[in-house]
Motif scaffolding. Structure first.
Motif, PDB file in Angstrom:
ATOM      1  N   LEU A  85       0.810  -1.212   0.000  1.00 19.88           N
ATOM      2  CA  LEU A  85       0.000   0.000   0.000  1.00 19.88           C
ATOM      3  C   LEU A  85       0.849   1.269   0.000  1.00 19.88           C
ATOM      4  O   LEU A  85       0.302   2.373   0.035  1.00 19.88           O
ATOM      5  N   THR A  86       2.155   1.126  -0.044  1.00 17.27           N
ATOM      6  CA  THR A  86       3.022   2.299   0.073  1.00 17.27           C
ATOM      7  C   THR A  86       2.839   3.299  -1.065  1.00 17.27           C
ATOM      8  O   THR A  86       3.141   4.477  -0.892  1.00 17.27           O
ATOM      9  N   GLY A  87       2.327   2.858  -2.191  1.00 15.26           N
ATOM     10  CA  GLY A  87       2.041   3.777  -3.283  1.00 15.26           C
ATOM     11  C   GLY A  87       0.867   4.700  -3.002  1.00 15.26           C
ATOM     12  O   GLY A  87       0.600   5.626  -3.767  1.00 15.26           O
ATOM     13  N   LEU A  88       0.170   4.464  -1.886  1.00 17.20           N
ATOM     14  CA  LEU A  88      -0.986   5.284  -1.510  1.00 17.20           C
ATOM     15  C   LEU A  88      -0.642   6.331  -0.452  1.00 17.20           C
ATOM     16  O   LEU A  88      -1.533   6.961   0.112  1.00 17.20           O
ATOM     17  N   ARG A  89       0.640   6.516  -0.203  1.00 17.77           N
ATOM     18  CA  ARG A  89       1.062   7.462   0.848  1.00 17.77           C
ATOM     19  C   ARG A  89       0.488   8.853   0.613  1.00 17.77           C
ATOM     20  O   ARG A  89      -0.033   9.483   1.541  1.00 17.77           O
ATOM     21  N   ASP A  90       0.606   9.367  -0.606  1.00 14.71           N
ATOM     22  CA  ASP A  90       0.121  10.719  -0.897  1.00 14.71           C
ATOM     23  C   ASP A  90      -1.393  10.813  -0.696  1.00 14.71           C
ATOM     24  O   ASP A  90      -1.889  11.776  -0.103  1.00 14.71           O
ATOM     25  N   LEU A  91      -2.123   9.826  -1.179  1.00 14.45           N
ATOM     26  CA  LEU A  91      -3.580   9.829  -0.973  1.00 14.45           C
ATOM     27  C   LEU A  91      -3.920   9.788   0.512  1.00 14.45           C
ATOM     28  O   LEU A  91      -4.836  10.478   0.969  1.00 14.45           O
ATOM     29  N   ALA A  92      -3.191   8.980   1.276  1.00 15.27           N
ATOM     30  CA  ALA A  92      -3.449   8.879   2.719  1.00 15.27           C
ATOM     31  C   ALA A  92      -3.186  10.219   3.402  1.00 15.27           C
ATOM     32  O   ALA A  92      -3.961  10.648   4.267  1.00 15.27           O
ATOM     33  N   LEU A  93      -2.120  10.888   3.014  1.00 14.97           N
ATOM     34  CA  LEU A  93      -1.833  12.217   3.580  1.00 14.97           C
ATOM     35  C   LEU A  93      -2.937  13.207   3.243  1.00 14.97           C
ATOM     36  O   LEU A  93      -3.395  13.968   4.110  1.00 14.97           O
ATOM     37  N   ARG A  94      -3.369  13.216   1.994  1.00 18.94           N
ATOM     38  CA  ARG A  94      -4.432  14.131   1.576  1.00 18.94           C
ATOM     39  C   ARG A  94      -5.736  13.825   2.307  1.00 18.94           C
ATOM     40  O   ARG A  94      -6.475  14.742   2.695  1.00 18.94           O
TER      41      ARG A  94
END
Length: 141
Positions: A85-94
């Motif tokens: 799931l590390t590719g979702l870091r930016d989405l998680a931050l947003r």
């Protein structure tokens, strides 16, 4: 909804979501996580607490796969393996930013009580999710 502590896994909504992830087919789990994040990011109106609780636990699941991330709760977290799931870091931050932006029911609920420890947990998640250069220490938000 029952909430028993300030951590990302410490409420019924988060535990139910993790159970739903376990019941989903392995190939659908990343899409479920991505969908939860994008729904909250796209919410311009009042953001309900259950959607925010899901985003917080999803951010914790993403952070658990990042350097410095805490492992998922062994009791209330998912039991089945999750994809990378590390590719979702930016989405998680947003999505976490949206939870902390009015109008947000969860932010209001924690403001009514001693929300300091809850906010500290959110800041910790944000710090883990921030992209890091090799050898760079995370900066506190």
């Amino acid at each position: 909804m029952g909430t028993w502590d300030v951590g990302p896994f410490d409420n019924d909504t988060a535990a139910d979501f993790c159970g739903d992830l376990d019941e989903a087919a392995a190939g659908e789990r990343e899409g479920i996580v991505r969908g939860a994040l994008t729904r909250v990011i796209d919410t311009a109106d009042y953001l309900e607490a259950p959607e925010s609780d899901v985003v917080v636990v999803v951010a914790a699941l993403v952070a658990a796969q990042c350097p410095g991330g805490e492992p998922a709760d062994p009791v209330y977290g998912p039991k089945e393996p999750l994809p990378d799931l590390t590719g979702l870091r930016d989405l998680a931050l947003r999505a976490l930013d949206r939870v902390l932006t009015e109008p947000s029911e969860l932010m209001e609920l924690w403001a009514e009580s001693d929300g300091g420890p809850w906010r500290a947990n959110i800041r910790q998640l944000q710090n883990v999710l921030l992209p890091q250069s090799p050898g760079e220490q995370p900066s506190l938000i």
